[in-house]
Enzyme design. Structure first.
Site, PDB file in Angstrom:
ATOM      1  CE  LYS A   1      -2.018  -1.055   4.002  1.00 18.17           C
ATOM      2  NZ  LYS A   1      -1.254  -2.430   4.084  1.00 18.17           N
TER       3      LYS A   1
ATOM      4  NE  ARG B   1      -4.691  -1.432   9.810  1.00 25.80           N
ATOM      5  CZ  ARG B   1      -3.545  -1.081   9.666  1.00 25.80           C
ATOM      6  NH1 ARG B   1      -3.530   0.366   8.857  1.00 25.80           N
ATOM      7  NH2 ARG B   1      -2.431  -1.226   9.964  1.00 25.80           N
TER       8      ARG B   1
ATOM      9  NE  ARG C   1       7.931  -2.573   6.147  1.00 21.34           N
ATOM     10  CZ  ARG C   1       6.572  -2.512   6.182  1.00 21.34           C
ATOM     11  NH1 ARG C   1       5.795  -1.825   5.360  1.00 21.34           N
ATOM     12  NH2 ARG C   1       5.982  -2.864   7.306  1.00 21.34           N
TER      13      ARG C   1
ATOM     14  NE  ARG D   1       6.405  -0.334  10.007  1.00 19.75           N
ATOM     15  CZ  ARG D   1       5.090  -0.372   9.275  1.00 19.75           C
ATOM     16  NH1 ARG D   1       5.185   0.499   8.195  1.00 19.75           N
ATOM     17  NH2 ARG D   1       4.155  -0.873   9.802  1.00 19.75           N
TER      18      ARG D   1
ATOM     19  NE  ARG E   1       2.173  -4.702  11.163  1.00 19.19           N
ATOM     20  CZ  ARG E   1       3.215  -4.718  10.452  1.00 19.19           C
ATOM     21  NH1 ARG E   1       4.414  -4.943  10.714  1.00 19.19           N
ATOM     22  NH2 ARG E   1       3.206  -4.041   9.238  1.00 19.19           N
TER      23      ARG E   1
HETATM   24  P1  AP5 Z   1       4.938  -1.555   1.789  1.00 21.10           P
HETATM   25  O1  AP5 Z   1       4.588  -1.018   0.536  1.00 21.10           O
HETATM   26  O2  AP5 Z   1       5.762  -1.037   2.919  1.00 21.10           O
HETATM   27  O3  AP5 Z   1       3.522  -2.517   2.302  1.00 21.10           O
HETATM   28  P2  AP5 Z   1       2.208  -1.718   3.204  1.00 21.10           P
HETATM   29  O4  AP5 Z   1       1.216  -2.445   2.592  1.00 21.10           O
HETATM   30  O5  AP5 Z   1       2.472  -0.218   3.322  1.00 21.10           O
HETATM   31  O6  AP5 Z   1       2.448  -2.524   4.534  1.00 21.10           O
HETATM   32  P3  AP5 Z   1       2.653  -1.966   6.198  1.00 21.10           P
HETATM   33  O7  AP5 Z   1       3.382  -2.892   6.882  1.00 21.10           O
HETATM   34  O8  AP5 Z   1       3.337  -0.419   6.160  1.00 21.10           O
HETATM   35  O9  AP5 Z   1       1.172  -1.964   6.346  1.00 21.10           O
HETATM   36  P4  AP5 Z   1       0.452  -1.852   7.403  1.00 21.10           P
HETATM   37  O10 AP5 Z   1      -0.883  -1.631   7.123  1.00 21.10           O
HETATM   38  O11 AP5 Z   1       0.639  -2.988   8.512  1.00 21.10           O
HETATM   39  O12 AP5 Z   1       1.125  -0.973   8.545  1.00 21.10           O
HETATM   40  P5  AP5 Z   1       0.656   0.589   9.098  1.00 21.10           P
HETATM   41  O13 AP5 Z   1       1.974   1.455   9.007  1.00 21.10           O
HETATM   42  O14 AP5 Z   1      -0.361   1.365   8.410  1.00 21.10           O
HETATM   43  O15 AP5 Z   1       5.615  -2.938   1.097  1.00 21.10           O
HETATM   44  C1  AP5 Z   1       6.327  -3.766   2.033  1.00 21.10           C
HETATM   45  C2  AP5 Z   1       7.596  -4.527   1.711  1.00 21.10           C
HETATM   46  O16 AP5 Z   1       7.291  -5.005   0.472  1.00 21.10           O
HETATM   47  C3  AP5 Z   1       8.597  -3.201   1.433  1.00 21.10           C
HETATM   48  O17 AP5 Z   1       9.755  -3.817   1.699  1.00 21.10           O
HETATM   49  C4  AP5 Z   1       8.625  -3.219  -0.363  1.00 21.10           C
HETATM   50  O18 AP5 Z   1       9.885  -2.717  -0.527  1.00 21.10           O
HETATM   51  C5  AP5 Z   1       8.143  -4.681  -0.761  1.00 21.10           C
HETATM   52  N1  AP5 Z   1       7.243  -4.596  -1.791  1.00 21.10           N
HETATM   53  C6  AP5 Z   1       6.163  -3.776  -2.200  1.00 21.10           C
HETATM   54  N2  AP5 Z   1       5.554  -4.064  -3.269  1.00 21.10           N
HETATM   55  C7  AP5 Z   1       6.416  -5.144  -3.737  1.00 21.10           C
HETATM   56  C8  AP5 Z   1       6.236  -6.040  -4.775  1.00 21.10           C
HETATM   57  N3  AP5 Z   1       5.082  -5.975  -5.641  1.00 21.10           N
HETATM   58  N4  AP5 Z   1       7.119  -6.906  -5.105  1.00 21.10           N
HETATM   59  C9  AP5 Z   1       8.044  -7.245  -4.216  1.00 21.10           C
HETATM   60  N5  AP5 Z   1       7.967  -6.341  -3.022  1.00 21.10           N
HETATM   61  C10 AP5 Z   1       7.246  -5.608  -2.834  1.00 21.10           C
HETATM   62  O19 AP5 Z   1       0.399   0.165  10.545  1.00 21.10           O
HETATM   63  C11 AP5 Z   1       1.149   0.196  11.449  1.00 21.10           C
HETATM   64  C12 AP5 Z   1       0.505   0.047  13.181  1.00 21.10           C
HETATM   65  O20 AP5 Z   1      -0.155   1.235  13.315  1.00 21.10           O
HETATM   66  C13 AP5 Z   1      -0.507  -1.127  12.997  1.00 21.10           C
HETATM   67  O21 AP5 Z   1      -0.241  -2.208  13.138  1.00 21.10           O
HETATM   68  C14 AP5 Z   1      -1.529  -0.369  14.131  1.00 21.10           C
HETATM   69  O22 AP5 Z   1      -1.045  -0.681  15.320  1.00 21.10           O
HETATM   70  C15 AP5 Z   1      -1.305   1.170  13.707  1.00 21.10           C
HETATM   71  N6  AP5 Z   1      -2.260   1.482  12.828  1.00 21.10           N
HETATM   72  C16 AP5 Z   1      -2.214   2.204  11.576  1.00 21.10           C
HETATM   73  N7  AP5 Z   1      -3.441   2.819  11.053  1.00 21.10           N
HETATM   74  C17 AP5 Z   1      -4.149   2.458  12.028  1.00 21.10           C
HETATM   75  C18 AP5 Z   1      -5.752   2.547  12.016  1.00 21.10           C
HETATM   76  N8  AP5 Z   1      -6.359   3.133  10.875  1.00 21.10           N
HETATM   77  N9  AP5 Z   1      -6.346   2.115  12.888  1.00 21.10           N
HETATM   78  C19 AP5 Z   1      -5.877   1.646  14.245  1.00 21.10           C
HETATM   79  N10 AP5 Z   1      -4.437   1.324  14.274  1.00 21.10           N
HETATM   80  C20 AP5 Z   1      -3.471   1.767  13.112  1.00 21.10           C
END
Ligand code: AP5
Length: 213
Positions: free
Chosen positions: A16, A91, A126, A159, A170
């Protein structure tokens, strides 16, 4: 032209953030990532950041009132007027309801799917720049110099919540809390599915098409 508002939905590691970074350039709108907002609040040591800390470190969702207060403030900023991509928000069904109750109309929701084994592999490899937030992967997209950001020279590190035990939590939370949003938005006729496996370029083209561009 009216504001364009999109949601990128998908499990942790679906890509994402990677896709949003490209989409905002192509579409001229901003990315609003609740994960980034929460990490910034933690770094700044704000009260909201302190409240979020233990939940994030355990791979649990941060309480809705904390997240909604950050989102509210972010949406009110001038640069959100032309539209935005919501990354990591909503979420759960309550957060989606909060968007509705504020009269926010979302044009399209893109659901990016990736098999669990690939998600685990992506999150394990990552690495993120601690200064500018640029995302890398040890195998697929390594920085030119190990541990150093290509873009700003900042320190590239893992991270904390990409630790294997936290990733497991997660992924479980995604299935129980977030995946129900797929049916919620599908029923409205605005959800499109995209296969998140493949190169970042091929996924990008598929997401663009799904957004109707
Ligand atoms: P990346 O693009 O970083 O993936 P992502 O989908 O953004 O993953 P996240 O882990 O950031 O999502 P998340 O939803 O768990 O975390 P968030 O920060 O929102 O890609 C991942 C890896 O794959 C990278 O190394 C990239 O290079 C590689 N890659 C990408 N595309 C690829 C491809 N096509 N082929 C190969 N490799 C590829 O949330 C973190 C925490 O915050 C949550 O756990 C929660 O505690 C809190 N939080 C956040 N939002 C909320 C909310 N709305 N409500 C409550 N808690 C929340």
């Amino acid at each position: 032209m009216s504001a364009r508002r999109f949601i990128l939905l998908g499990p942790p590691g679906a890509g994402k953030g990677t896709q949003s970074a490209r989409l905002i350039e192509a579409l001229g709108i901003v990315q609003i990532s609740t994960g980034d907002l929460l990490r910034a609040a933690r770094k700044a040591g704000t009260e909201l950041g302190r409240k979020a800390q233990s939940f994030m470190d355990a791979g649990q969702l941060v309480p809705d009132e904390v997240v909604l207060s950050l989102v509210e403030e972010r949406l009110s900023r001038e640069d959100a007027r032309n539209g935005y991509i919501l990354d990591g928000f909503p979420r759960n069904i309550a957060q989606a309801g909060a968007l509705d109750s504020r009269g926010i109309v979302v044009e399209r929701v893109v659901n990016v799917s990736v098999p669990v084994l690939s998600l685990v592999e992506r999150l394990a490899g990552r690495r993120v720049c601690q200064s500018c937030g640029a995302t890398y992967h040890l195998v697929n997209q390594a920085p030119r110099e190990s541990g150093v950001c290509d873009q700003c020279g900042g320190v590239v590190a893992q991270r904390k919540d990409d630790d294997a035990a936290v990733v497991e939590s997660r992924l479980r939370v995604y299935e129980s809390e977030t995946a129900p949003l797929i049916g919620f938005y599908r029923a409205r006729g605005i959800l499109r599915d995209v296969d998140g496996l493949g190169t970042t370029e091929s996924v990008y083209q598929a997401v663009l098409a799904a957004l109707g561009n």
